[in-house]
Design a protein around this motif. Structure first.
Motif, PDB file in Angstrom:
ATOM      1  N   GLU A 187      14.577  49.557 -26.818  1.00 36.88           N
ATOM      2  CA  GLU A 187      13.677  49.067 -27.855  1.00 36.88           C
ATOM      3  C   GLU A 187      13.886  47.583 -28.136  1.00 36.88           C
ATOM      4  O   GLU A 187      12.945  46.876 -28.494  1.00 36.88           O
ATOM      5  N   ALA A 188      15.111  47.091 -27.967  1.00 36.31           N
ATOM      6  CA  ALA A 188      15.348  45.652 -28.108  1.00 36.31           C
ATOM      7  C   ALA A 188      14.611  44.881 -27.019  1.00 36.31           C
ATOM      8  O   ALA A 188      14.062  43.797 -27.266  1.00 36.31           O
ATOM      9  N   GLU A 189      14.594  45.435 -25.814  1.00 29.45           N
ATOM     10  CA  GLU A 189      13.873  44.797 -24.707  1.00 29.45           C
ATOM     11  C   GLU A 189      12.366  44.806 -24.961  1.00 29.45           C
ATOM     12  O   GLU A 189      11.677  43.798 -24.747  1.00 29.45           O
ATOM     13  N   LYS A 190      11.857  45.930 -25.427  1.00 27.21           N
ATOM     14  CA  LYS A 190      10.426  46.024 -25.725  1.00 27.21           C
ATOM     15  C   LYS A 190      10.044  45.051 -26.836  1.00 27.21           C
ATOM     16  O   LYS A 190       9.006  44.383 -26.778  1.00 27.21           O
ATOM     17  N   TYR A 191      10.909  44.953 -27.850  1.00 30.84           N
ATOM     18  CA  TYR A 191      10.672  44.036 -28.959  1.00 30.84           C
ATOM     19  C   TYR A 191      10.673  42.592 -28.472  1.00 30.84           C
ATOM     20  O   TYR A 191       9.774  41.803 -28.806  1.00 30.84           O
ATOM     21  N   TYR A 192      11.672  42.238 -27.683  1.00 27.62           N
ATOM     22  CA  TYR A 192      11.737  40.873 -27.152  1.00 27.62           C
ATOM     23  C   TYR A 192      10.480  40.569 -26.329  1.00 27.62           C
ATOM     24  O   TYR A 192       9.862  39.512 -26.479  1.00 27.62           O
ATOM     25  N   ALA A 193      10.101  41.485 -25.446  1.00 30.57           N
ATOM     26  CA  ALA A 193       8.967  41.244 -24.547  1.00 30.57           C
ATOM     27  C   ALA A 193       7.677  41.019 -25.316  1.00 30.57           C
ATOM     28  O   ALA A 193       6.876  40.140 -24.969  1.00 30.57           O
ATOM     29  N   ASN A 194       7.453  41.781 -26.364  1.00 30.93           N
ATOM     30  CA  ASN A 194       6.186  41.734 -27.079  1.00 30.93           C
ATOM     31  C   ASN A 194       6.156  40.732 -28.232  1.00 30.93           C
ATOM     32  O   ASN A 194       5.075  40.354 -28.685  1.00 30.93           O
ATOM     33  N   ILE A 195       7.325  40.277 -28.684  1.00 25.16           N
ATOM     34  CA  ILE A 195       7.377  39.389 -29.845  1.00 25.16           C
ATOM     35  C   ILE A 195       8.004  38.030 -29.500  1.00 25.16           C
ATOM     36  O   ILE A 195       7.496  36.975 -29.868  1.00 25.16           O
ATOM     37  N   ILE A 196       9.123  38.050 -28.792  1.00 28.94           N
ATOM     38  CA  ILE A 196       9.943  36.853 -28.619  1.00 28.94           C
ATOM     39  C   ILE A 196       9.722  36.156 -27.277  1.00 28.94           C
ATOM     40  O   ILE A 196      10.067  34.988 -27.104  1.00 28.94           O
ATOM     41  N   MET A 197       9.127  36.830 -26.311  1.00 26.56           N
ATOM     42  CA  MET A 197       9.044  36.305 -24.940  1.00 26.56           C
ATOM     43  C   MET A 197       8.556  34.860 -24.826  1.00 26.56           C
ATOM     44  O   MET A 197       9.102  34.088 -24.035  1.00 26.56           O
ATOM     45  N   PRO A 198       7.552  34.424 -25.593  1.00 23.43           N
ATOM     46  CA  PRO A 198       7.078  33.045 -25.396  1.00 23.43           C
ATOM     47  C   PRO A 198       8.091  31.971 -25.782  1.00 23.43           C
ATOM     48  O   PRO A 198       7.895  30.802 -25.474  1.00 23.43           O
ATOM     49  N   PHE A 199       9.175  32.366 -26.454  1.00 20.61           N
ATOM     50  CA  PHE A 199      10.081  31.383 -27.048  1.00 20.61           C
ATOM     51  C   PHE A 199      11.443  31.358 -26.368  1.00 20.61           C
ATOM     52  O   PHE A 199      12.474  31.140 -27.004  1.00 20.61           O
ATOM     53  N   GLY A 200      11.453  31.587 -25.046  1.00 15.65           N
ATOM     54  CA  GLY A 200      12.700  31.671 -24.303  1.00 15.65           C
ATOM     55  C   GLY A 200      13.601  30.454 -24.465  1.00 15.65           C
ATOM     56  O   GLY A 200      14.820  30.584 -24.637  1.00 15.65           O
ATOM     57  N   LYS A 201      13.025  29.265 -24.405  1.00 19.58           N
ATOM     58  CA  LYS A 201      13.841  28.054 -24.532  1.00 19.58           C
ATOM     59  C   LYS A 201      14.476  27.954 -25.917  1.00 19.58           C
ATOM     60  O   LYS A 201      15.614  27.496 -26.059  1.00 19.58           O
ATOM     61  N   ILE A 202      13.750  28.394 -26.921  1.00 17.33           N
ATOM     62  CA  ILE A 202      14.275  28.371 -28.280  1.00 17.33           C
ATOM     63  C   ILE A 202      15.367  29.426 -28.434  1.00 17.33           C
ATOM     64  O   ILE A 202      16.361  29.222 -29.134  1.00 17.33           O
ATOM     65  N   VAL A 203      15.189  30.571 -27.764  1.00 14.90           N
ATOM     66  CA  VAL A 203      16.221  31.610 -27.769  1.00 14.90           C
ATOM     67  C   VAL A 203      17.538  31.051 -27.240  1.00 14.90           C
ATOM     68  O   VAL A 203      18.614  31.290 -27.808  1.00 14.90           O
ATOM     69  N   LEU A 204      17.471  30.294 -26.161  1.00 16.15           N
ATOM     70  CA  LEU A 204      18.694  29.742 -25.568  1.00 16.15           C
ATOM     71  C   LEU A 204      19.375  28.765 -26.522  1.00 16.15           C
ATOM     72  O   LEU A 204      20.608  28.732 -26.613  1.00 16.15           O
ATOM     73  N   LYS A 205      18.591  27.982 -27.244  1.00 10.57           N
ATOM     74  CA  LYS A 205      19.174  27.076 -28.236  1.00 10.57           C
ATOM     75  C   LYS A 205      19.835  27.865 -29.365  1.00 10.57           C
ATOM     76  O   LYS A 205      20.896  27.501 -29.857  1.00 10.57           O
TER      77      LYS A 205
END
Length: 398
Positions: A187-205
């Motif tokens: 469910e964390a993967e599904k959540y990331y894919a559908n909500i957070i995916m566009p912000f990968g560079k920000i995730v790394l920061k």
């Protein structure tokens, strides 16, 4: 009610929405939680709140611990209504409370609720002394709204991460080690894919900021609280943020009279012959949110559609427009499909894949009417060649 203590004087006071199945287009088959946390110290602090229909439940949980009128601070990590919807109800009971928020958040709350509360705007590194506890604020703009931030409690080493590290899953137990880890990570993967995916560079920061903090617990605003499997969820976010893919091809298609489906099945055989894992989805009967979860770590994406009105079938159009906003990283893709008197689907597929940031491989494959034996062989070869390209693409990025 069953109030849960994360650490001495720190309580979970959120709500569990077992019946919600749609989260603005994201299907939530296991429901949704709205997590809020209460800190009892010399000053009383509420971190986030819940969706408006659950305001009374939030107040009841708080009331079992302390009179809501004694709340001194309401930390609003994110203004989206699933996290701030009960703010008017809380402030009606504690009008003297200060609302701790980012500058973008203040503007948003004023617009959402038409109220001018006693705001305290915080920025990177600002702190708030509660007594023996002190809060540290970590703005995370565009993870996933401009106002987003996390709140860190150094004494107990708890990161109140809001939408980061969340999942849409309902349980009667609040901690990761009390539930099924496989389900939580899924469910964390599904959540990331559908909500957070566009912000990968920000995730790394954000992960770089996390490295600077000793963390014993991650308390997100959705799902379970991480305390035993923190290295696992941090590693997953690092992988997803970097766009690291595996040798997997997603075949997502829709078919009018079965010709495109015949093509899809034979293409899948070719992908498998290349030694690549394949996933197969007919979008008319598949959950788009689940397909997006699978796409997150796939190296390749093949989209198929019959031609309708010189374009694609509606289910494929919806998938591609959704994907365009998510902008998956480091993927190759292609289009395929059958048509009758006039084509057009493949061009639409390729155009929208490119707009989603997918590296379109040419040529795609389009056939007229019903595929014959020779054309089905071409489908197999198309899948085989595409699978080999995925292997090469992944090897190149290692």
């Amino acid at each position: 009610m069953n109030n849960i203590e994360l650490a001495e004087g720190i309580y979970y006071v959120g709500a569990v929405d077992w019946n919600l199945r749609d989260f603005h287009g994201y299907t939530t088959t296991r429901g949704v939680t709205y997590n809020a946390y209460l800190i009892i110290d010399e000053k009383v602090c509420l971190i986030d709140n819940v969706k408006a229909p659950f305001s009374q439940e939030l107040i009841e949980r708080i009331s079992q611990i302390v009179d809501p009128a004694k709340i001194d601070y309401v930390v609003t990590n994110h203004i989206e209504p699933d996290h701030s919807g009960s703010l008017p109800a809380i402030m009606a009971r504690a009008p003297q409370a200060k609302v701790i928020i980012t500058d973008h958040g203040q503007t948003g709350i004023q617009k959402h609720y038409q109220q001018n509360y006693d705001f305290r705007v915080v920025k990177e590194g600002d702190t708030l002394k509660l007594g023996r506890h002190e809060l540290k604020f970590i703005p995370l703009p565009m993870l996933h709204w401009p106002d987003s931030m996390a709140t860190y409690l150094p004494g107990e080493q708890i990161l109140f991460s809001n939408d980061a590290f969340g999942q849409h899953i309902c349980t009667t137990k609040r901690f990761d080690d009390e539930n099924n880890l496989h389900d939580e990570l899924y469910e964390a993967e599904k959540y990331y894919a559908n909500i957070i995916m566009p912000f990968g560079k920000i995730v790394l920061k954000a992960l770089e900021k996390c490295k600077e903090l000793p963390i014993k617990m991650i308390a997100p605003s959705h799902g379970i609280v991480w305390r035993s499997h923190i290295p696992e969820i941090l590693a997953k976010y690092a992988m997803w943020g970097k766009g690291i893919n595996v040798a997997k091809v997603i075949i997502a298609y829709d078919s009018m009279w079965g010709s495109t489906e015949q093509m899809a099945r034979r293409i899948l055989e070719g992908v498998a012959a290349a030694g690549v894992q394949g996933s197969f989805y007919k979008m008319a009967v598949s959950d788009r949110s689940e397909v997006i979860r699978d796409i997150l770590t796939a190296g390749g994406l093949l989209i198929g559609s019959s031609t309708l009105n010189n374009g694609v079938l509606p289910n494929i159009a919806a998938l591609l427009l959704y994907l365009k906003g998510l902008r998956p990283a480091n993927k190759i893709g292609a289009g395929f499909g059958a048509y009758g008197w006039g084509g057009g689907a493949q061009a639409t597929i390729e155009e929208l894949l490119a707009k989603a940031g997918v590296a379109v491989q040419e040529p795609g494959l389009t056939l007229k009417w019903v595929p014959d034996k020779e054309e089905l062989n071409k489908c197999f070869e198309f899948g085989l060649t595409f699978g080999q390209k995925v292997l090469a693409s992944i090897a190149e990025k290692r």
